[in-house]
Structure formats: C-alpha cells, structure tokens
Design a protein around this motif. Sequence first.
Motif, PDB file in Angstrom:
ATOM      1  N   GLU A  37      -9.882  -2.122  13.859  1.00 12.57           N
ATOM      2  CA  GLU A  37     -10.757  -1.112  13.270  1.00 12.57           C
ATOM      3  C   GLU A  37     -10.061   0.247  13.182  1.00 12.57           C
ATOM      4  OE1 GLU A  37     -14.052  -1.529  15.905  1.00 12.57           O
ATOM      5  OE2 GLU A  37     -14.785  -3.355  14.922  1.00 12.57           O
ATOM      6  N   SER A  38      -9.255   0.570  14.187  1.00  9.94           N
ATOM      7  CA  SER A  38      -8.479   1.810  14.166  1.00  9.94           C
ATOM      8  C   SER A  38      -7.429   1.741  15.265  1.00  9.94           C
ATOM      9  CB  SER A  38      -9.377   3.043  14.361  1.00  9.94           C
ATOM     10  OG  SER A  38     -10.008   3.008  15.625  1.00  9.94           O
TER      11      SER A  38
ATOM     12  N   ASN B  36       8.286   5.821  15.799  1.00 13.34           N
ATOM     13  CA  ASN B  36       7.944   6.908  14.882  1.00 13.34           C
ATOM     14  C   ASN B  36       7.144   6.382  13.692  1.00 13.34           C
ATOM     15  OD1 ASN B  36       8.360   9.754  13.946  1.00 13.34           O
ATOM     16  ND2 ASN B  36       9.453   8.728  12.289  1.00 13.34           N
ATOM     17  N   SER B  37       7.565   5.254  13.149  1.00 11.94           N
ATOM     18  CA  SER B  37       6.861   4.657  12.017  1.00 11.94           C
ATOM     19  C   SER B  37       5.463   4.199  12.417  1.00 11.94           C
ATOM     20  CB  SER B  37       7.664   3.466  11.472  1.00 11.94           C
ATOM     21  OG  SER B  37       6.934   2.779  10.476  1.00 11.94           O
TER      22      SER B  37
ATOM     23  N   LYS C 145       0.833  -1.192   0.000  1.00 12.54           N
ATOM     24  CA  LYS C 145       0.000   0.000   0.000  1.00 12.54           C
ATOM     25  C   LYS C 145       0.869   1.245   0.000  1.00 12.54           C
ATOM     26  CE  LYS C 145      -3.496   2.237   2.938  1.00 12.54           C
ATOM     27  NZ  LYS C 145      -4.255   2.106   4.197  1.00 12.54           N
ATOM     28  N   PRO C 146       0.721   2.124  -0.986  1.00 13.86           N
ATOM     29  CA  PRO C 146       1.569   3.319  -1.031  1.00 13.86           C
ATOM     30  C   PRO C 146       1.357   4.187   0.201  1.00 13.86           C
ATOM     31  CG  PRO C 146       0.422   2.984  -3.108  1.00 13.86           C
ATOM     32  CD  PRO C 146      -0.197   2.031  -2.113  1.00 13.86           C
ATOM     33  N   ALA C 147       2.386   4.801   0.649  1.00 15.87           N
ATOM     34  CA  ALA C 147       2.310   5.719   1.777  1.00 15.87           C
ATOM     35  C   ALA C 147       3.437   6.724   1.661  1.00 15.87           C
ATOM     36  CB  ALA C 147       2.412   4.958   3.104  1.00 15.87           C
ATOM     37  N   ASP C 148       3.238   7.874   2.247  1.00 17.34           N
ATOM     38  CA  ASP C 148       4.334   8.815   2.338  1.00 17.34           C
ATOM     39  C   ASP C 148       5.411   8.218   3.232  1.00 17.34           C
ATOM     40  OD1 ASP C 148       2.914  10.612   0.782  1.00 17.34           O
ATOM     41  OD2 ASP C 148       2.010  11.583   2.534  1.00 17.34           O
TER      42      ASP C 148
ATOM     43  N   GLY D  23      -1.578   7.282  12.171  1.00 15.83           N
ATOM     44  CA  GLY D  23      -2.154   8.556  11.761  1.00 15.83           C
ATOM     45  C   GLY D  23      -2.645   8.561  10.327  1.00 15.83           C
ATOM     46  N   LYS D  24      -2.014   7.755   9.476  1.00 14.34           N
ATOM     47  CA  LYS D  24      -2.414   7.641   8.074  1.00 14.34           C
ATOM     48  C   LYS D  24      -3.578   6.674   7.863  1.00 14.34           C
ATOM     49  CE  LYS D  24       0.534  10.251   5.758  1.00 14.34           C
ATOM     50  NZ  LYS D  24       0.098  11.298   4.804  1.00 14.34           N
TER      51      LYS D  24
END
Length: 216
Positions: free
Chosen positions: A198-199, A73-74, A32-35, A80-81
Amino acid sequence: MTWASLSLTAENSPSDAKPSPACSYTPTDRGKPADIPAFDAEKAVRPYRATLITNRGRVLLDVLSAEAPCTANSFAFLAGKGHFDRSECHRLTSEDVFTLECGDSARDGGTDPGYFFRDENLDDATYPAGTVAMSKVVPGRNGSRFFISYADPEVAMRPHWTPFAKVVGGLDIVREIARRGTADGSADGRPKKSVVIESVIIQRAEAAAPAPAPSS
C-alpha cells in the motif's frame, strides 16, 4: 522449476564487474515514467529503515546503504515518488529457493521505473532468510523489482542479485503468505492471496523505532 531459467536469471555481463564509486541511472523507454534519482555520495550511505505497509501486515527492512548505496538511493527515491504504492507482489517461489518478489508497478513482472542501474555488493553475496535483493528483467539492469528470501535456499545461488536490505520485522508475515502457496498450486507463480504494497515509509536510522522482537 530451476532458478536459473526464470526472470531473476543473471548471466555473465558487464554488470559483474566492480562498479565505479559514482552511481549512474540510465533512462529507459519502458515502464512507469519517473525522474532519474540524483546521487549524493555522502547522503547515500546514511542508513535508513524502510517499512513496507502491505495488506497482509508490515514488513520492516534495515537498508544496507553503505554496502549498496546506488540501490539504497534508488529504493528511497522510488518510495518517495510513490512508485511502490498499490503495487502487487507478483511472484512466489517455494522450491529450491524461497522468495516473494515485489516492486513492479505493472503487477506482471515486466516493467521498470523509467531507468536502470548496475549491480553492486555482489562479492560473496548470499541470500539466506531475511535477505532483500534486487531482481531484474534482464541481466545487469536493475530497476524497482526486488525479492525477499523467507527461508534459506536449498540450492546454491550465484552472487548475481544485489543484496540491499535485511528484514528486521515481519518475516513471519512473508512466511504466512508463502504457506498459502500460489494461485495455481505451482512452486513458482502469483501468491494465492493478493499481496499489495500500500505504501513504503522511509525513516533515517536515528528516527527509526527499534525493531520488534522476533516472534516465537
């Protein structure tokens, strides 16, 4: 089933060397693309709590930011994403080592978040019940996959998986998932009942509520 032959396998690799103080996140062309996360050395070591909201209950983690700043950090970045949202814990092991593996948005154990980073916090690392550590597709390439140890291992686990958090609430939920076993009845497979994150809620330590008392 042997732990060393499976996807959590780690071999001698450059990642076994002590990492440099700065974190490096290397882009990949799979998953999955991510910054790519930014890294602020001062902010990265600030402690925080992560709450995994699953369809089976809430699991609270105190993240070891000072010991594993790159990983911490990751993890906060991906939370957050929304990378973990609606992802499935795809693997349960119940022989020799006792873990629930999560964090894979593809739900099959074979993706990454669009980057990888090196191991850290491996000196004398152990994996007793309540440990949360990174798993990986290939040695030396951490992404988003992690495992929760729900019982002490019965075999020696070499220090190859970066410990980055401890469960401070909800370990009983993970143990109940494990008690139900796997879908095919094996000691290593998908949980019998679907486990979906779920989150993930991130709270800095000063804002986090106290951990609940352990259930008897």
